[in-house]
Design a protein around this motif. Structure first.
Motif, short mmCIF file in Angstrom:
data_model
loop_
_atom_site.label_atom_id
_atom_site.label_comp_id
_atom_site.label_asym_id
_atom_site.label_seq_id
_atom_site.Cartn_x
_atom_site.Cartn_y
_atom_site.Cartn_z
N GLU A 12 21.50 37.52 54.78
CA GLU A 12 22.90 37.11 54.89
C GLU A 12 23.76 37.78 53.83
O GLU A 12 24.88 38.19 54.10
CB GLU A 12 23.01 35.59 54.78
N ARG A 13 23.23 37.89 52.61
CA ARG A 13 23.98 38.57 51.54
C ARG A 13 24.19 40.04 51.89
O ARG A 13 25.25 40.60 51.64
CB ARG A 13 23.24 38.44 50.21
N ALA A 14 23.16 40.67 52.47
CA ALA A 14 23.27 42.08 52.85
C ALA A 14 24.33 42.26 53.93
O ALA A 14 25.07 43.25 53.93
CB ALA A 14 21.92 42.59 53.34
N ILE A 15 24.44 41.32 54.84
CA ILE A 15 25.45 41.39 55.90
C ILE A 15 26.83 41.15 55.32
O ILE A 15 27.80 41.83 55.69
CB ILE A 15 25.14 40.36 57.01
N ASP A 16 26.97 40.22 54.38
CA ASP A 16 28.27 39.86 53.81
C ASP A 16 28.80 40.91 52.83
O ASP A 16 30.01 41.05 52.68
CB ASP A 16 28.19 38.52 53.09
N GLN A 17 27.96 41.65 52.16
CA GLN A 17 28.43 42.58 51.13
C GLN A 17 29.33 43.68 51.66
O GLN A 17 30.36 43.95 51.05
CB GLN A 17 27.24 43.16 50.36
N PRO A 18 29.03 44.36 52.76
CA PRO A 18 29.95 45.41 53.23
C PRO A 18 31.34 44.86 53.56
O PRO A 18 32.33 45.50 53.29
CB PRO A 18 29.28 45.96 54.48
N SER A 19 31.44 43.67 54.09
CA SER A 19 32.74 43.12 54.45
C SER A 19 33.53 42.73 53.21
O SER A 19 34.75 42.80 53.21
CB SER A 19 32.57 41.92 55.38
N THR A 20 32.88 42.35 52.13
CA THR A 20 33.60 42.00 50.91
C THR A 20 33.95 43.23 50.11
O THR A 20 34.90 43.23 49.34
CB THR A 20 32.77 41.04 50.03
N ALA A 21 33.22 44.34 50.29
CA ALA A 21 33.51 45.56 49.55
C ALA A 21 34.78 46.23 50.06
O ALA A 21 35.53 46.83 49.31
CB ALA A 21 32.34 46.53 49.63
N ALA A 22 35.07 46.17 51.34
CA ALA A 22 36.23 46.83 51.92
C ALA A 22 37.55 46.28 51.37
O ALA A 22 38.40 47.06 50.97
CB ALA A 22 36.20 46.71 53.44
N PRO A 23 37.79 44.97 51.28
CA PRO A 23 39.06 44.48 50.74
C PRO A 23 39.25 44.84 49.28
O PRO A 23 40.36 45.11 48.85
CB PRO A 23 39.00 42.97 50.92
N GLU A 24 38.21 44.92 48.50
CA GLU A 24 38.34 45.27 47.09
C GLU A 24 38.82 46.70 46.95
O GLU A 24 39.69 47.01 46.13
CB GLU A 24 37.00 45.09 46.37
N ASN A 25 38.29 47.61 47.76
CA ASN A 25 38.72 49.01 47.70
C ASN A 25 40.14 49.15 48.20
O ASN A 25 40.91 49.97 47.69
CB ASN A 25 37.76 49.88 48.53
N ALA A 26 40.51 48.39 49.20
CA ALA A 26 41.86 48.46 49.76
C ALA A 26 42.87 48.00 48.72
O ALA A 26 43.93 48.59 48.57
CB ALA A 26 41.97 47.63 51.02
N GLY A 27 42.57 46.97 47.97
CA GLY A 27 43.46 46.45 46.95
C GLY A 27 43.61 47.42 45.78
O GLY A 27 44.66 47.54 45.18
N ALA A 28 42.58 48.13 45.47
CA ALA A 28 42.62 49.07 44.35
C ALA A 28 43.47 50.28 44.68
O ALA A 28 44.13 50.86 43.81
CB ALA A 28 41.20 49.52 43.98
N SER A 29 43.53 50.72 45.92
CA SER A 29 44.29 51.90 46.29
C SER A 29 45.78 51.62 46.32
O SER A 29 46.59 52.52 46.22
CB SER A 29 43.82 52.45 47.64
N LYS A 30 46.20 50.36 46.49
CA LYS A 30 47.62 50.00 46.54
C LYS A 30 48.25 50.08 45.16
O LYS A 30 49.43 50.29 45.03
CB LYS A 30 47.79 48.60 47.11
N GLN A 31 47.53 49.90 44.12
CA GLN A 31 48.12 49.86 42.78
C GLN A 31 48.27 51.19 42.22
O GLN A 31 48.23 52.18 42.10
CB GLN A 31 47.26 49.02 41.85
#
Length: 95
Positions: free
Chosen positions: A76-95
């Motif tokens: 379950e952690r392996a499945i959840d990690q890719p989905s949580t990694a995408a919003p973090e990268n998206a937020g970093a590119s906006k700043q």
């Protein structure tokens, strides 16, 4: 008071427990003099061995269940990690 001795968990001790019941049935004086003590010790040894074996099986089963659950959690952690990694990268590119 003690728990019932003749249970499915103690089937291997049935013969010794029956001998103890027969000894106790001979009367109070027979027990009071200590004629049933050796049989009682054998019953205690047998019940102790049965309890040890039962606890060992329960421990092994619990460890097996724990490993299975931890594997499920890891998947379950392996499945959840890719989905949580995408919003973090998206937020970093906006700043």
């Amino acid at each position: 008071m003690h728990s019932h001795l003749h249970t499915p968990y103690n089937v291997n001790c049935e013969e010794i427990m029956t001998a103890l019941d027969e000894c106790h049935a001979k009367g109070f004086l027979w027990k009071a003099v200590g004629n049933c003590n050796d049989i009682k010790r054998e019953v205690n040894k047998c019940l102790s061995a049965e309890r040890y074996d039962r606890a060992k099986r329960n421990r092994e089963e619990a460890r097996s269940n724990r490993r299975r659950i931890e594997d499920i959690w890891a998947k379950e952690r392996a499945i959840d990690q890719p989905s949580t990694a995408a919003p973090e990268n998206a937020g970093a590119s906006k700043q």
